[in-house]
Structures are given as C-alpha cells and as structure tokens.
Write an enzyme that holds these catalytic residues in place. Structure first.
Site, PDB file in Angstrom:
ATOM      1  N   GLY A  47       4.742   1.847   5.720  1.00 19.48           N
ATOM      2  CA  GLY A  47       3.653   2.753   5.373  1.00 19.48           C
ATOM      3  C   GLY A  47       2.316   2.049   5.453  1.00 19.48           C
ATOM      4  O   GLY A  47       2.245   0.807   5.450  1.00 19.48           O
ATOM      5  N   GLN A  52      -6.777   0.707   3.673  1.00 17.06           N
ATOM      6  CA  GLN A  52      -6.346  -0.659   3.984  1.00 17.06           C
ATOM      7  C   GLN A  52      -7.029  -1.201   5.242  1.00 17.06           C
ATOM      8  O   GLN A  52      -7.041  -2.405   5.473  1.00 17.06           O
ATOM      9  CB  GLN A  52      -4.819  -0.714   4.177  1.00 17.06           C
ATOM     10  CG  GLN A  52      -4.044  -0.618   2.881  1.00 17.06           C
ATOM     11  CD  GLN A  52      -2.554  -0.721   3.120  1.00 17.06           C
ATOM     12  OE1 GLN A  52      -1.907   0.260   3.482  1.00 17.06           O
ATOM     13  NE2 GLN A  52      -1.997  -1.901   2.949  1.00 17.06           N
ATOM     14  N   CYS A  96       3.047  -5.725   0.214  1.00 19.47           N
ATOM     15  CA  CYS A  96       1.956  -4.934   0.776  1.00 19.47           C
ATOM     16  C   CYS A  96       1.289  -5.705   1.910  1.00 19.47           C
ATOM     17  O   CYS A  96       1.119  -6.921   1.816  1.00 19.47           O
ATOM     18  CB  CYS A  96       0.942  -4.648  -0.339  1.00 19.47           C
ATOM     19  SG  CYS A  96      -0.401  -3.578   0.165  1.00 19.47           S
ATOM     20  N   LEU A  97       0.904  -4.970   2.948  1.00 22.54           N
ATOM     21  CA  LEU A  97       0.184  -5.596   4.062  1.00 22.54           C
ATOM     22  C   LEU A  97      -1.117  -6.231   3.567  1.00 22.54           C
ATOM     23  O   LEU A  97      -1.593  -7.202   4.148  1.00 22.54           O
ATOM     24  CB  LEU A  97      -0.156  -4.537   5.121  1.00 22.54           C
ATOM     25  CG  LEU A  97       1.022  -3.836   5.801  1.00 22.54           C
ATOM     26  CD1 LEU A  97       0.526  -2.653   6.633  1.00 22.54           C
ATOM     27  CD2 LEU A  97       1.796  -4.806   6.674  1.00 22.54           C
ATOM     28  N   HIS A 138       3.269   4.321  -3.252  1.00 27.32           N
ATOM     29  CA  HIS A 138       2.582   3.049  -2.972  1.00 27.32           C
ATOM     30  C   HIS A 138       1.331   3.304  -2.130  1.00 27.32           C
ATOM     31  O   HIS A 138       0.246   2.796  -2.432  1.00 27.32           O
ATOM     32  CB  HIS A 138       3.562   2.102  -2.254  1.00 27.32           C
ATOM     33  CG  HIS A 138       2.960   0.803  -1.820  1.00 27.32           C
ATOM     34  ND1 HIS A 138       3.304  -0.410  -2.379  1.00 27.32           N
ATOM     35  CD2 HIS A 138       2.025   0.511  -0.871  1.00 27.32           C
ATOM     36  CE1 HIS A 138       2.601  -1.383  -1.801  1.00 27.32           C
ATOM     37  NE2 HIS A 138       1.827  -0.853  -0.869  1.00 27.32           N
ATOM     38  N   GLU A 139       1.501   4.111  -1.076  1.00 27.62           N
ATOM     39  CA  GLU A 139       0.362   4.378  -0.175  1.00 27.62           C
ATOM     40  C   GLU A 139      -0.698   5.228  -0.863  1.00 27.62           C
ATOM     41  O   GLU A 139      -1.900   5.009  -0.686  1.00 27.62           O
ATOM     42  CB  GLU A 139       0.832   5.056   1.114  1.00 27.62           C
ATOM     43  CG  GLU A 139       1.852   4.283   1.936  1.00 27.62           C
ATOM     44  CD  GLU A 139       1.500   2.822   2.159  1.00 27.62           C
ATOM     45  OE1 GLU A 139       0.307   2.469   2.119  1.00 27.62           O
ATOM     46  OE2 GLU A 139       2.437   2.020   2.338  1.00 27.62           O
ATOM     47  N   HIS A 142      -3.267   3.407  -2.859  1.00 29.26           N
ATOM     48  CA  HIS A 142      -4.410   2.837  -2.108  1.00 29.26           C
ATOM     49  C   HIS A 142      -5.589   3.812  -2.092  1.00 29.26           C
ATOM     50  O   HIS A 142      -6.745   3.397  -2.106  1.00 29.26           O
ATOM     51  CB  HIS A 142      -4.008   2.517  -0.667  1.00 29.26           C
ATOM     52  CG  HIS A 142      -3.177   1.277  -0.521  1.00 29.26           C
ATOM     53  ND1 HIS A 142      -3.654   0.023  -0.834  1.00 29.26           N
ATOM     54  CD2 HIS A 142      -1.915   1.100  -0.074  1.00 29.26           C
ATOM     55  CE1 HIS A 142      -2.703  -0.882  -0.597  1.00 29.26           C
ATOM     56  NE2 HIS A 142      -1.640  -0.262  -0.134  1.00 29.26           N
TER      57      HIS A 142
END
Lengths: 177, 178
Positions: A47, A52, A96-97, A138-139, A142
């Site tokens: 995702g 981000q 996480c990225l 999670h997304e 953000h």
C-alpha cells in the site's frame, strides 16, 4: 510514469493532514499511475498513500493480492476513504516505506466497512477484514498525518496470533437439522 | 594531540532494582559524550538488568572509569565489551512461538533444542515465571526466523506437545509494509 521520491521520517511533512480530492481528471489519474509505480518499486509494499510522496490529498492505493490465502478485493484505488463501521481489534506487525529498517506491533480494527471514491469519482463501499483492513487503516493514517510509530504497542507481552480466516458461510455448507 | 577513535561497546548492568536507575546512568553517559544505540532493559526476578549499546570515544578501560562511580552509587555490577555496532540491519522475525506449562528445569533446553534442529534462529526470547510459589508456571515467548520454513517448526512443536508436558503455540508473523 515515474517513481516518485518517498518522504522519510522524521520529515515534518509526514505530519500534515491531507485534503479531500475534488477534481477527478487525467492529472489525478496520471499521478495515481506514478504512485502505483512507486509502491511497486519498494520491496513487498502492499500500500501507499499520496502524502508519502508529498502530495497532500486523500488518495491511497492498497493491493494485498500477493499474499496467499487471504480474502481481498485485489487492486484498490481509494479516494477520500472513510471508515463507516468497524468491528474487532487485532495486533499485528507493520513496517512502512516512510520508516526504513523498523517494524513494530500495532493494533487495528479487524473488520471495516469503508466508503470511498474510485479514480473517476464513482462512490463505492467495501467490506474488508484482516490484513487488507489493516493495510487500508495504515494508509488512511497517512492522510491524517499519522505513522504506525504513533500507534505502537509494546513488543513484550503483546500476545497476538495471526488471523485464521474462516470460510464464508453459504447455504450449501450450513448444516441443517 | 591524542587521536581517539569512536567505538561501540555493550554495557551489561545488573543489580537491585529501584526508581531512577536508567536516568542516572544515561545522564552520566550523556555527560561523557556517549551516544546510545539499541537497548534492552527489563526487570528479571526483582533485579534491574540492562544491555545497552554505547558509542564512546576511547577504549573500554576509559568507559569503565567513566561509569564505575555511578554503578557503585547505584549498587550495580557492570561489564563492558567492545562490539561491532551493527545498526540499521534489523532482521525481521517471521514466526512467534509460545510455550507454557508447569515450571520445571529443562523446558527451555528441550524446546529450543528441537526448534534449533527444525531451523529456528531465535531473535528475541522472553520468559516469565508466574503462578504461585507452590505451583509455579513457566511462560516463554520466542520470535525468530524459520530458516527451513514453518512446517518443520510445527512438527517440532507437535513432538514437544506430545512428549513433554507443555502447551505450545506457533503463529506466523506477517509484516505489513505500507
């Protein structure tokens, strides 16, 4: 198409709250294609959220279809997503990225009912559970300027079990008296 | 002019637990220009224990001289080892195993022997003794990497369940990366 630069913690821009998408045009869809390519470029990413990559609009992409044996809706572009119902609570491990080389345990709703728009502005509703529901939450964090770091629970004593998915009950497999 | 190299050390401290130990200890380290890395502090059977990575400009003996006074004042025993400071190279576990049962000697040895043979590389192990002094129970949680896959570990745990009087549980850790 292009791979976009991912903001990495402690970049203060990751704390910014994103605004709703109002214009569903080609420029939006081109950005979504780039966001998608950026997500696929990372190892094992399921995702990504627009903030981000520094675009502070309420857009997320989730695709957990690479994970075996879990229910999912395949590739999802969710614009202006809102959780309208939730049930259960489950702790699982997240990375996480935007937070390299660290994973931690985070509690999430186990099942959610979600309303969103697709990239053409059509309204849609999804019911999801487990890993996919976790990825969406999670997304969506953000979009509120939150990272999984803001929701960590202690590793010690945090007993958790991987979710076992029960097959959906249908008329054919309900036992009759 | 003396040129000092920065080194990583592992500090191991053990003693009677009490409030404020970490603050006093890390205050002294900070004042001595130390940089802290990863740490694990826990209370084990009423004892304060910590293992702490410390980056320090100098040799082990100088670091010992720096911290021995605070250790003495806190009644802590201290051990210093020169180490390689391998930061930013976390290995992520893919399996979590718990074992519990009536406490007796040998549970850890028996369980970890069969798990090691089945390919488990332990990254984190925590255990507690609960219950009462008359009927103590032993609870152990392990996180690790299943180097030969999950199936051999499940088979190993089935043997433990059958042959040793403990209850085991295995859950795979699925990491979400978003």
């Amino acid at each position: 198409m292009a791979i976009l630069e991912i903001l990495v913690y402690p970049d203060p821009r990751l704390k910014q709250v994103s605004t709703p998408v109002e214009k569903f045009d080609d420029s939006l869809r081109n950005f979504i294609a780039d966001l998608e390519e950026t997500m696929r470029a990372g190892p094992g990413g399921v995702g990504i959220a627009a903030p981000q990559v520094g675009r502070f609009e309420r857009i997320v992409i989730v695709d957990v279809s690479s994970k075996p044996k879990i229910p999912h809706h395949g590739h999802l572009v969710l614009i202006n997503p809102v959780v309208i119902q939730h049930d259960g609570w489950e702790v699982g491990r997240e990375g996480c990225l935007s937070v390299p080389n660290y994973t931690g345990n985070v509690g999430r709703w186990e099942q959610i009912r979600l309303s969103a728009q697709d990239q053409w502005g059509n309204a849609c509703v999804f019911e999801m559970q487990g890993f996919e529901a976790r990825a969406v939450q999670h997304e969506m964090d953000h979009l509120q300027g939150l990272l999984f770091l803001d929701r960590l629970v202690s590793r010690r004593g945090s007993l958790f079990k991987r979710k076992v998915y029960k097959p959906a009950v249908t008329n054919s497999n309900v036992e009759k008296d | 002019m003396e040129f000092m190299v920065k080194n990583w050390f592992m500090l191991t401290l053990v003693g009677q637990d009490g409030p404020g130990i970490v603050a006093k200890l890390t205050g002294v380290l900070h004042a001595a220009n130390c940089n802290l890395g990863e740490a694990s502090m826990t209370r084990l059977g009423g004892n304060f224990t910590i293992m702490l990575m410390v980056e320090f400009e100098g040799v082990a003996e100088s670091l010992e001289k720096t911290i021995f006074p605070v250790c003495d004042s806190l009644n802590l025993r201290c051990h210093v080892d020169l180490i390689e400071g391998q930061l930013h190279r976390h290995v992520e576990p893919d399996v979590r195993i718990s074992v519990h049962g009536a406490d007796r000697a040998g549970i850890v040895a028996e369980a970890t022997k069969v798990l090691a043979e089945a390919g488990l590389n332990i990254l984190n192990l925590e255990s507690d003794v609960g219950g009462t002094s008359n009927a103590p129970i032993y609870i152990m949680h392990i996180e690790g990497v299943a180097s030969k896959g999950i199936e051999p570990l499940k088979e190993a745990l089935a043997v433990l369940d059958r042959e040793v009087d403990v209850v085991t549980d295995l859950s795979e850790i699925e990491i979400l990366r978003g």
